[in-house]
Design a protein around this motif. Structure first.
Motif, PDB file in Angstrom:
ATOM      1  N   GLY A 123      16.365  11.541  -8.566  1.00 32.26           N
ATOM      2  CA  GLY A 123      15.654  11.924  -9.801  1.00 32.26           C
ATOM      3  C   GLY A 123      14.184  12.199  -9.547  1.00 32.26           C
ATOM      4  N   ASN A 124      13.327  11.511 -10.331  1.00 33.84           N
ATOM      5  CA  ASN A 124      11.882  11.750 -10.207  1.00 33.84           C
ATOM      6  C   ASN A 124      11.186  10.682  -9.364  1.00 33.84           C
ATOM      7  N   LEU A 125      11.896  10.067  -8.477  1.00 31.26           N
ATOM      8  CA  LEU A 125      11.294   9.046  -7.611  1.00 31.26           C
ATOM      9  C   LEU A 125      10.017   9.623  -6.966  1.00 31.26           C
ATOM     10  N   PRO A 126       8.868   8.916  -7.075  1.00 31.11           N
ATOM     11  CA  PRO A 126       7.638   9.461  -6.509  1.00 31.11           C
ATOM     12  C   PRO A 126       7.752   9.656  -4.996  1.00 31.11           C
ATOM     13  N   LYS A 127       7.046  10.689  -4.504  1.00 35.32           N
ATOM     14  CA  LYS A 127       7.094  11.010  -3.074  1.00 35.32           C
ATOM     15  C   LYS A 127       6.701   9.801  -2.219  1.00 35.32           C
ATOM     16  N   GLU A 128       5.680   9.047  -2.681  1.00 33.03           N
ATOM     17  CA  GLU A 128       5.181   7.897  -1.897  1.00 33.03           C
ATOM     18  C   GLU A 128       6.278   6.840  -1.755  1.00 33.03           C
ATOM     19  N   THR A 129       7.017   6.619  -2.865  1.00 33.34           N
ATOM     20  CA  THR A 129       8.078   5.600  -2.806  1.00 33.34           C
ATOM     21  C   THR A 129       9.191   6.067  -1.870  1.00 33.34           C
ATOM     22  N   ALA A 130       9.521   7.347  -1.958  1.00 37.00           N
ATOM     23  CA  ALA A 130      10.574   7.877  -1.077  1.00 37.00           C
ATOM     24  C   ALA A 130      10.143   7.739   0.387  1.00 37.00           C
ATOM     25  N   ARG A 131       8.845   7.997   0.637  1.00 37.40           N
ATOM     26  CA  ARG A 131       8.324   7.899   2.003  1.00 37.40           C
ATOM     27  C   ARG A 131       8.467   6.459   2.511  1.00 37.40           C
ATOM     28  N   GLN A 132       8.080   5.512   1.627  1.00 42.20           N
ATOM     29  CA  GLN A 132       8.177   4.096   1.994  1.00 42.20           C
ATOM     30  C   GLN A 132       9.642   3.708   2.243  1.00 42.20           C
ATOM     31  N   ASN A 133      10.543   4.159   1.334  1.00 37.15           N
ATOM     32  CA  ASN A 133      11.963   3.811   1.487  1.00 37.15           C
ATOM     33  C   ASN A 133      12.504   4.349   2.817  1.00 37.15           C
ATOM     34  N   TYR A 134      12.081   5.560   3.147  1.00 44.08           N
ATOM     35  CA  TYR A 134      12.543   6.169   4.407  1.00 44.08           C
ATOM     36  C   TYR A 134      12.091   5.319   5.599  1.00 44.08           C
ATOM     37  N   VAL A 135      10.806   4.942   5.569  1.00 42.41           N
ATOM     38  CA  VAL A 135      10.258   4.132   6.676  1.00 42.41           C
ATOM     39  C   VAL A 135      11.015   2.797   6.758  1.00 42.41           C
ATOM     40  N   MET A 142       0.820  -1.217   0.000  1.00 39.63           N
ATOM     41  CA  MET A 142       0.000   0.000   0.000  1.00 39.63           C
ATOM     42  C   MET A 142       0.851   1.262   0.000  1.00 39.63           C
ATOM     43  N   GLY A 143       2.116   1.144   0.449  1.00 43.82           N
ATOM     44  CA  GLY A 143       2.942   2.333   0.654  1.00 43.82           C
ATOM     45  C   GLY A 143       2.738   2.811   2.085  1.00 43.82           C
ATOM     46  N   ALA A 144       3.804   3.425   2.661  1.00 36.95           N
ATOM     47  CA  ALA A 144       3.706   3.884   4.054  1.00 36.95           C
ATOM     48  C   ALA A 144       2.780   5.093   4.130  1.00 36.95           C
ATOM     49  N   SER A 145       1.996   5.163   5.218  1.00 35.78           N
ATOM     50  CA  SER A 145       1.107   6.308   5.391  1.00 35.78           C
ATOM     51  C   SER A 145       1.916   7.498   5.913  1.00 35.78           C
ATOM     52  N   GLN A 146       1.292   8.680   5.872  1.00 40.28           N
ATOM     53  CA  GLN A 146       1.957   9.871   6.400  1.00 40.28           C
ATOM     54  C   GLN A 146       2.274   9.667   7.881  1.00 40.28           C
ATOM     55  N   LYS A 147       1.365   8.931   8.574  1.00 37.16           N
ATOM     56  CA  LYS A 147       1.581   8.693  10.013  1.00 37.16           C
ATOM     57  C   LYS A 147       2.827   7.814  10.236  1.00 37.16           C
ATOM     58  N   ASP A 148       2.942   6.746   9.377  1.00 41.30           N
ATOM     59  CA  ASP A 148       4.127   5.866   9.485  1.00 41.30           C
ATOM     60  C   ASP A 148       5.397   6.689   9.288  1.00 41.30           C
ATOM     61  N   PHE A 149       5.307   7.583   8.290  1.00 45.47           N
ATOM     62  CA  PHE A 149       6.469   8.402   7.949  1.00 45.47           C
ATOM     63  C   PHE A 149       6.854   9.301   9.127  1.00 45.47           C
ATOM     64  N   GLU A 150       5.852   9.971   9.701  1.00 46.79           N
ATOM     65  CA  GLU A 150       6.139  10.871  10.829  1.00 46.79           C
ATOM     66  C   GLU A 150       6.693  10.095  12.017  1.00 46.79           C
ATOM     67  N   SER A 151       6.145   8.887  12.196  1.00 51.36           N
ATOM     68  CA  SER A 151       6.634   8.115  13.333  1.00 51.36           C
ATOM     69  C   SER A 151       8.083   7.655  13.073  1.00 51.36           C
ATOM     70  N   ALA A 152       8.413   7.370  11.794  1.00 54.62           N
ATOM     71  CA  ALA A 152       9.808   7.010  11.479  1.00 54.62           C
ATOM     72  C   ALA A 152      10.726   8.205  11.717  1.00 54.62           C
ATOM     73  N   VAL A 153      10.257   9.406  11.355  1.00 51.41           N
ATOM     74  CA  VAL A 153      11.078  10.609  11.581  1.00 51.41           C
ATOM     75  C   VAL A 153      11.347  10.770  13.079  1.00 51.41           C
ATOM     76  N   ASN A 154      10.334  10.535  13.897  1.00 49.69           N
ATOM     77  CA  ASN A 154      10.526  10.655  15.352  1.00 49.69           C
ATOM     78  C   ASN A 154      11.444   9.567  15.890  1.00 49.69           C
ATOM     79  N   GLN A 155      11.274   8.366  15.322  1.00 55.07           N
ATOM     80  CA  GLN A 155      12.117   7.234  15.749  1.00 55.07           C
ATOM     81  C   GLN A 155      13.601   7.550  15.496  1.00 55.07           C
ATOM     82  N   MET A 156      13.865   8.214  14.369  1.00 51.65           N
ATOM     83  CA  MET A 156      15.246   8.568  14.013  1.00 51.65           C
ATOM     84  C   MET A 156      15.867   9.445  15.093  1.00 51.65           C
TER      85      MET A 156
END
Ligand SMILES: CCCCCCCCCCC/C=C/C(=O)SCCNC(=O)CCNC(=O)[C@H](O)C(C)(C)COP(=O)(O)OP(=O)(O)OC[C@H]1O[C@@H](n2cnc3c(N)ncnc32)[C@H](O)[C@@H]1OP(=O)(O)O
Length: 363
Positions: free
Chosen positions: A70-82, A6-20
């Protein structure tokens, strides 16, 4: 459906940022650059800022990492970050778990595997995905491992590499620093280099290099301080110092000309000629070359036999051979380190490092 599909949600992303922010262990420059790039891509999209100047090392490395997406979609970048953060958290969580006997590293080493068996202490460089490039942590750990090996009850000490490379030499991300730190880091780098090489000059027992694959930079020059150098026929020997705006180290400015003559030494140390294992053997840098298919078997059989020889006799004979030039080697080591301290602060060196880090040049 799984999160990844499904791709990581914005919440997953924010929680990963906090985890970092809570991560206790520094994940290292390369991971930090990847995290930065994916964070920027996830929040701002493709790189949209002007390229920093060549001497603005940190910002340039960050810009390069972001721009490379490059043009990696934002959603994919979010998932990769998580995914990246989750990998970091689980590896730090698992550090307290007991690992199976076979892959348990001797306590205290993160970049090496150190084992002792049959009278042989083996120090294995263990960053195979980075071609065993030597980080500052790795230099420190090798010194600690040599210190321990010099005192243990083994007869022979071996240095080798895990994976396809022996070592690609100094890790060039050691140079990812801001311009105002450069002078101090170069000063500390020179001390680290002098101490590192000093440990090899002073090592009291027979020291063997098992060169399992290509060797670059300091992993080549240091070989003349070993007592035996066994190489796979897949190994190559490359000292691209001039290409990097740098100069020889590990006493090679003295040991290479005395080993192979000044003309052949110049070909390697000044002009960066890459040698095959057979050529390195013909020049006296390598003791013996083995076919890659039987390399490990033949070398370890040989070393196991040698390790049964009388320990003290081996040690005393080594010291008799090496003691003549020890003082001279320490003086040369100090001088080479001083010259490199200056070189690391030069435009030539900085430009070459930036080229590598921005992947424009492969040596
Ligand atoms: C202020 C200064 C402080 C400094 C303190 C230092 C103290 C001691 C200094 C001692 C002086 C030593 C000098 C030297 O050793 S000079 C030699 C330096 N080495 C190189 O120039 C080699 C650079 N690497 C390459 O050219 C290629 O990677 C190589 C030919 C080795 C392999 O190419 P290949 O295409 O097969 O593989 P990749 O390039 O894709 O590599 C795989 C990943 O590994 C990373 N890598 C490999 N080598 C290095 C390296 N030396 N430094 C940093 N990273 C390295 C590479 O980036 C790839 O990583 P990613 O998968 O993340 O892209």
């Amino acid at each position: 459906m799984s999160k990844t599909a499904m791709g990581a949600s914005q919440k997953d992303f924010e929680s990963a940022v906090n985890q970092m922010k809570l991560l206790k262990k520094d994940p290292g420059n390369e991971v930090k650059l990847k995290l930065y790039a994916h964070y920027k891509q996830a929040t701002e999209g493709p790189c949209n800022t002007p390229k920093p100047g060549v001497f603005d090392l940190i910002n340039k490395a960050k810009w390069d990492a972001w721009n490379a997406l490059g043009n990696l979609p934002k959603e994919t970048a979010r998932q990769n970050y998580v995914d990246l953060v989750s990998g970091l958290s689980s590896s730090s969580d698992s550090s307290s778990q007991v690992k199976p006997e076979a892959d348990r590293k001797q306590a205290g080493y993160e970049t090496l595997v150190m084992t002792s068996e049959d009278g042989i202490t083996k120090i294995m460089l263990n960053r195979p995905t980075k071609m065993n490039a030597l980080t500052t942590q790795m230099y420190q750990e090798i010194m600690l491992a040599l210190e321990a090996a010099s005192k243990d009850d083994s007869t022979i000490t071996v240095l080798t590499g895990n994976g396809s490379y022996f070592s690609s030499g100094n890790d060039l991300t050691n140079f990812v620093i801001s311009p105002d730190e450069l002078e101090e880091r170069a000063r500390r780098g020179a001390i680290l280099l002098r101490d590192f090489v000093g440990c090899f000059i002073d090592f009291p027992k027979p020291l063997v290099a098992v060169v399992n694959g290509p060797a670059v930079g300091i992993s080549v020059t240091i070989l003349r301080l070993f007592d035996l150098v066994y190489a796979s026929d897949r190994a190559t020997f490359h000292t691209p110092f001039s290409h990097l705006g740098q100069t020889p180290e590990a006493c090679s400015s003295y040991t290479f000309p005395s080993l192979m003559g000044p003309a052949k030494a110049a070909e390697m140390l000044i002009f960066g000629k890459k040698l095959t294992a057979a050529e390195a053997c013909a020049r006296g840098l390598v003791t013996e070359v083995f076919p890659d298919s039987t390399f490990q078997k033949e070398v370890w059989t040989r070393l196991k036999a040698y390790s049964k020889l009388p320990r003290n006799a081996l040690r005393i004979s080594k010291q008799m051979i090496r003691n003549h030039e020890k003082e001279k080697l320490h003086a040369i080591n100090a001088e080479e380190s001083r010259i490199l301290q200056e070189r690391w602060q030069s435009d030539e060196c900085m430009n070459a490092i930036m080229n590598f880090l921005s992947r424009k040049a492969k040596l």
